[in-house]
Design a protein around this motif. Structure first.
Motif, PDB file in Angstrom:
ATOM      1  N   GLU A 132      -0.422  -0.987  -9.124  1.00  0.00           N
ATOM      2  CA  GLU A 132       0.861  -1.638  -9.414  1.00  0.00           C
ATOM      3  C   GLU A 132       1.990  -1.083  -8.552  1.00  0.00           C
ATOM      4  O   GLU A 132       3.045  -1.685  -8.449  1.00  0.00           O
ATOM      5  CB  GLU A 132       1.204  -1.490 -10.890  1.00  0.00           C
ATOM      6  CG  GLU A 132       0.285  -2.255 -11.800  1.00  0.00           C
ATOM      7  CD  GLU A 132       0.661  -2.117 -13.268  1.00  0.00           C
ATOM      8  OE1 GLU A 132       1.681  -1.465 -13.571  1.00  0.00           O
ATOM      9  OE2 GLU A 132      -0.077  -2.661 -14.093  1.00  0.00           O
ATOM     10  N   TRP A 133       1.790   0.074  -7.954  1.00  0.00           N
ATOM     11  CA  TRP A 133       2.815   0.678  -7.113  1.00  0.00           C
ATOM     12  C   TRP A 133       3.179  -0.233  -5.951  1.00  0.00           C
ATOM     13  O   TRP A 133       4.320  -0.245  -5.504  1.00  0.00           O
ATOM     14  CB  TRP A 133       2.357   2.026  -6.582  1.00  0.00           C
ATOM     15  CG  TRP A 133       2.125   3.065  -7.626  1.00  0.00           C
ATOM     16  CD1 TRP A 133       2.346   2.969  -8.974  1.00  0.00           C
ATOM     17  CD2 TRP A 133       1.612   4.374  -7.412  1.00  0.00           C
ATOM     18  NE1 TRP A 133       2.003   4.133  -9.599  1.00  0.00           N
ATOM     19  CE2 TRP A 133       1.550   5.020  -8.663  1.00  0.00           C
ATOM     20  CE3 TRP A 133       1.192   5.066  -6.291  1.00  0.00           C
ATOM     21  CZ2 TRP A 133       1.098   6.325  -8.813  1.00  0.00           C
ATOM     22  CZ3 TRP A 133       0.742   6.360  -6.439  1.00  0.00           C
ATOM     23  CH2 TRP A 133       0.698   6.989  -7.694  1.00  0.00           C
ATOM     24  N   LEU A 134       2.209  -0.981  -5.463  1.00  0.00           N
ATOM     25  CA  LEU A 134       2.440  -1.856  -4.311  1.00  0.00           C
ATOM     26  C   LEU A 134       3.556  -2.850  -4.597  1.00  0.00           C
ATOM     27  O   LEU A 134       4.538  -2.930  -3.856  1.00  0.00           O
ATOM     28  CB  LEU A 134       1.146  -2.592  -3.943  1.00  0.00           C
ATOM     29  CG  LEU A 134       1.243  -3.607  -2.816  1.00  0.00           C
ATOM     30  CD1 LEU A 134       1.512  -2.914  -1.500  1.00  0.00           C
ATOM     31  CD2 LEU A 134      -0.030  -4.420  -2.729  1.00  0.00           C
ATOM     32  N   ALA A 135       3.414  -3.601  -5.677  1.00  0.00           N
ATOM     33  CA  ALA A 135       4.406  -4.623  -5.996  1.00  0.00           C
ATOM     34  C   ALA A 135       5.699  -4.015  -6.524  1.00  0.00           C
ATOM     35  O   ALA A 135       6.788  -4.444  -6.152  1.00  0.00           O
ATOM     36  CB  ALA A 135       3.833  -5.601  -7.023  1.00  0.00           C
ATOM     37  N   ALA A 136       5.584  -3.015  -7.395  1.00  0.00           N
ATOM     38  CA  ALA A 136       6.783  -2.439  -8.006  1.00  0.00           C
ATOM     39  C   ALA A 136       7.674  -1.746  -6.977  1.00  0.00           C
ATOM     40  O   ALA A 136       8.893  -1.823  -7.063  1.00  0.00           O
ATOM     41  CB  ALA A 136       6.393  -1.447  -9.103  1.00  0.00           C
ATOM     42  N   GLY A 137       7.070  -1.078  -6.019  1.00  0.00           N
ATOM     43  CA  GLY A 137       7.855  -0.345  -5.021  1.00  0.00           C
ATOM     44  C   GLY A 137       8.097  -1.106  -3.741  1.00  0.00           C
ATOM     45  O   GLY A 137       8.792  -0.610  -2.851  1.00  0.00           O
ATOM     46  N   GLY A 138       7.508  -2.284  -3.592  1.00  0.00           N
ATOM     47  CA  GLY A 138       7.656  -3.027  -2.341  1.00  0.00           C
ATOM     48  C   GLY A 138       7.018  -2.301  -1.172  1.00  0.00           C
ATOM     49  O   GLY A 138       7.496  -2.379  -0.045  1.00  0.00           O
ATOM     50  N   LEU A 139       5.912  -1.602  -1.451  1.00  0.00           N
ATOM     51  CA  LEU A 139       5.253  -0.796  -0.423  1.00  0.00           C
ATOM     52  C   LEU A 139       4.514  -1.677   0.577  1.00  0.00           C
ATOM     53  O   LEU A 139       4.226  -2.844   0.315  1.00  0.00           O
ATOM     54  CB  LEU A 139       4.275   0.182  -1.077  1.00  0.00           C
ATOM     55  CG  LEU A 139       4.866   1.127  -2.121  1.00  0.00           C
ATOM     56  CD1 LEU A 139       3.780   2.006  -2.713  1.00  0.00           C
ATOM     57  CD2 LEU A 139       5.977   1.959  -1.529  1.00  0.00           C
ATOM     58  N   GLY A 140       4.165  -1.085   1.704  1.00  0.00           N
ATOM     59  CA  GLY A 140       3.455  -1.813   2.748  1.00  0.00           C
ATOM     60  C   GLY A 140       2.020  -2.134   2.382  1.00  0.00           C
ATOM     61  O   GLY A 140       1.519  -3.199   2.726  1.00  0.00           O
ATOM     62  N   ALA A 141       1.342  -1.217   1.689  1.00  0.00           N
ATOM     63  CA  ALA A 141      -0.063  -1.434   1.329  1.00  0.00           C
ATOM     64  C   ALA A 141      -0.518  -0.341   0.373  1.00  0.00           C
ATOM     65  O   ALA A 141       0.186   0.651   0.166  1.00  0.00           O
ATOM     66  CB  ALA A 141      -0.942  -1.416   2.586  1.00  0.00           C
ATOM     67  N   THR A 142      -1.680  -0.541  -0.189  1.00  0.00           N
ATOM     68  CA  THR A 142      -2.374   0.509  -0.930  1.00  0.00           C
ATOM     69  C   THR A 142      -3.748   0.679  -0.317  1.00  0.00           C
ATOM     70  O   THR A 142      -4.328  -0.275   0.203  1.00  0.00           O
ATOM     71  CB  THR A 142      -2.529   0.202  -2.435  1.00  0.00           C
ATOM     72  OG1 THR A 142      -3.275  -1.000  -2.582  1.00  0.00           O
ATOM     73  CG2 THR A 142      -1.202   0.080  -3.123  1.00  0.00           C
ATOM     74  N   LEU A 143      -4.245   1.888  -0.376  1.00  0.00           N
ATOM     75  CA  LEU A 143      -5.589   2.190   0.102  1.00  0.00           C
ATOM     76  C   LEU A 143      -6.305   2.997  -0.968  1.00  0.00           C
ATOM     77  O   LEU A 143      -5.683   3.846  -1.620  1.00  0.00           O
ATOM     78  CB  LEU A 143      -5.541   3.042   1.371  1.00  0.00           C
ATOM     79  CG  LEU A 143      -5.135   2.396   2.672  1.00  0.00           C
ATOM     80  CD1 LEU A 143      -5.015   3.457   3.761  1.00  0.00           C
ATOM     81  CD2 LEU A 143      -6.142   1.349   3.084  1.00  0.00           C
ATOM     82  N   PRO A 144      -7.596   2.778  -1.131  1.00  0.00           N
ATOM     83  CA  PRO A 144      -8.347   3.663  -2.030  1.00  0.00           C
ATOM     84  C   PRO A 144      -8.478   5.032  -1.368  1.00  0.00           C
ATOM     85  O   PRO A 144      -8.452   5.158  -0.141  1.00  0.00           O
ATOM     86  CB  PRO A 144      -9.694   2.964  -2.171  1.00  0.00           C
ATOM     87  CG  PRO A 144      -9.832   2.120  -0.964  1.00  0.00           C
ATOM     88  CD  PRO A 144      -8.441   1.729  -0.562  1.00  0.00           C
ATOM     89  N   ALA A 145      -8.619   6.052  -2.181  1.00  0.00           N
ATOM     90  CA  ALA A 145      -8.722   7.428  -1.667  1.00  0.00           C
ATOM     91  C   ALA A 145      -9.841   7.557  -0.648  1.00  0.00           C
ATOM     92  O   ALA A 145      -9.707   8.299   0.338  1.00  0.00           O
ATOM     93  CB  ALA A 145      -8.933   8.401  -2.824  1.00  0.00           C
ATOM     94  N   GLU A 146     -10.928   6.832  -0.826  1.00  0.00           N
ATOM     95  CA  GLU A 146     -12.075   6.935   0.088  1.00  0.00           C
ATOM     96  C   GLU A 146     -11.711   6.492   1.501  1.00  0.00           C
ATOM     97  O   GLU A 146     -12.288   6.961   2.477  1.00  0.00           O
ATOM     98  CB  GLU A 146     -13.248   6.071  -0.398  1.00  0.00           C
ATOM     99  CG  GLU A 146     -13.775   6.448  -1.761  1.00  0.00           C
ATOM    100  CD  GLU A 146     -12.930   5.898  -2.907  1.00  0.00           C
ATOM    101  OE1 GLU A 146     -12.475   4.738  -2.834  1.00  0.00           O
ATOM    102  OE2 GLU A 146     -12.711   6.651  -3.863  1.00  0.00           O
ATOM    103  N   ALA A 147     -10.754   5.561   1.639  1.00  0.00           N
ATOM    104  CA  ALA A 147     -10.372   5.088   2.978  1.00  0.00           C
ATOM    105  C   ALA A 147      -9.710   6.191   3.790  1.00  0.00           C
ATOM    106  O   ALA A 147      -9.812   6.202   5.015  1.00  0.00           O
ATOM    107  CB  ALA A 147      -9.438   3.889   2.850  1.00  0.00           C
ATOM    108  N   LEU A 148      -9.037   7.122   3.115  1.00  0.00           N
ATOM    109  CA  LEU A 148      -8.351   8.195   3.829  1.00  0.00           C
ATOM    110  C   LEU A 148      -9.158   9.492   3.838  1.00  0.00           C
ATOM    111  O   LEU A 148      -9.197  10.205   4.836  1.00  0.00           O
ATOM    112  CB  LEU A 148      -6.982   8.457   3.203  1.00  0.00           C
ATOM    113  CG  LEU A 148      -6.060   9.417   3.948  1.00  0.00           C
ATOM    114  CD1 LEU A 148      -5.708   8.879   5.337  1.00  0.00           C
ATOM    115  CD2 LEU A 148      -4.796   9.649   3.155  1.00  0.00           C
ATOM    116  N   PHE A 149      -9.834   9.773   2.725  1.00  0.00           N
ATOM    117  CA  PHE A 149     -10.522  11.047   2.600  1.00  0.00           C
ATOM    118  C   PHE A 149     -12.053  10.958   2.725  1.00  0.00           C
ATOM    119  O   PHE A 149     -12.726  11.949   2.671  1.00  0.00           O
ATOM    120  CB  PHE A 149     -10.180  11.705   1.258  1.00  0.00           C
ATOM    121  CG  PHE A 149      -8.716  11.974   1.107  1.00  0.00           C
ATOM    122  CD1 PHE A 149      -8.042  12.781   2.012  1.00  0.00           C
ATOM    123  CD2 PHE A 149      -8.001  11.411   0.071  1.00  0.00           C
ATOM    124  CE1 PHE A 149      -6.686  13.014   1.888  1.00  0.00           C
ATOM    125  CE2 PHE A 149      -6.645  11.652  -0.070  1.00  0.00           C
ATOM    126  CZ  PHE A 149      -5.990  12.456   0.832  1.00  0.00           C
ATOM    127  N   GLY A 150     -12.567   9.762   2.906  1.00  0.00           N
ATOM    128  CA  GLY A 150     -13.999   9.582   3.081  1.00  0.00           C
ATOM    129  C   GLY A 150     -14.830   9.649   1.847  1.00  0.00           C
ATOM    130  O   GLY A 150     -14.551   9.931   0.780  1.00  0.00           O
TER     131      GLY A 150
END
Length: 193
Positions: free
Chosen positions: A175-193
């Motif tokens: 929900e952070w994506l819409a509430a904060g107007g963020l650029g995107a969300t990624l699952p932790a695995e996409a960044l930390f493997g």
């Protein structure tokens, strides 16, 4: 009497080469917009493609993830908002796994902001997780959009919201994506493997 249609395909002055308004318009509009989008990407100079590949490496992301973020937000990534759940830190005494801190320290030219879920203390999270630049209290998981937006705004600082990517581990954090107007969300695995 119906006049025969002209088969002349040359466009006149002011014509934008868009689809005609005849029957089947929706399909032609869809096809035309898809062709224009692929055409724009194909016309990017090779140097820009190389710069974007290098930028994806700096951010520790797969190029496909980076390209999707750029296409949806229209901006480069200037910061990661990383939940304590995504970091794998669930208590004030627990350190993160070494692979997580190594990955954070390897990121270049991006702000790494930790978001500590209660009962975690943001100051302790910042001390315990090497590679974080800042830490703030995470938005409440079952909070209203206004509460989530306020918490994200504190973490955002002067950065444009569309340039921030939330790295999450829970569905409620999406929900952070819409509430904060963020650029995107990624699952932790996409960044930390």
């Amino acid at each position: 009497m119906n006049e025969p249609r002209s088969t002349d395909s040359r466009a006149t002055i002011g014509h934008n080469q868009g689809p005609t308004m005849d029957g089947g318009r929706q399909f032609r509009l869809y096809s035309w917009s898809r062709a224009q989008a692929s055409h724009r990407e194909a016309q990017l100079p090779l140097a820009i493609h190389r710069m974007r590949i290098a930028r994806a490496r700096e951010l520790g992301l797969a190029y496909s993830d980076y390209a999707r973020i750029r296409a949806s937000s229209g901006r480069d990534v200037s910061g990661f908002l990383i939940s304590s759940n995504a970091l794998g830190v669930f208590s004030n005494a627990a350190p993160p796994q070494p692979r997580i801190t190594e990955r954070l320290q390897a990121l270049r030219h991006v702000l790494r902001i930790g978001l500590a879920h209660p009962p975690l203390d943001p100051r302790l999270l910042l001390e315990r997780v090497a590679g974080l630049d800042l830490a703030f209290a995470a938005p409440p998981l079952l909070g209203t959009f206004a509460e989530i937006r306020a918490a994200l705004s504190r973490a955002q600082g002067q950065l444009p919201a569309a340039s921030l990517v939330a790295v999450t581990a829970l569905g409620l954090e999406q929900e952070w994506l819409a509430a904060g107007g963020l650029g995107a969300t990624l699952p932790a695995e996409a960044l930390f493997g």
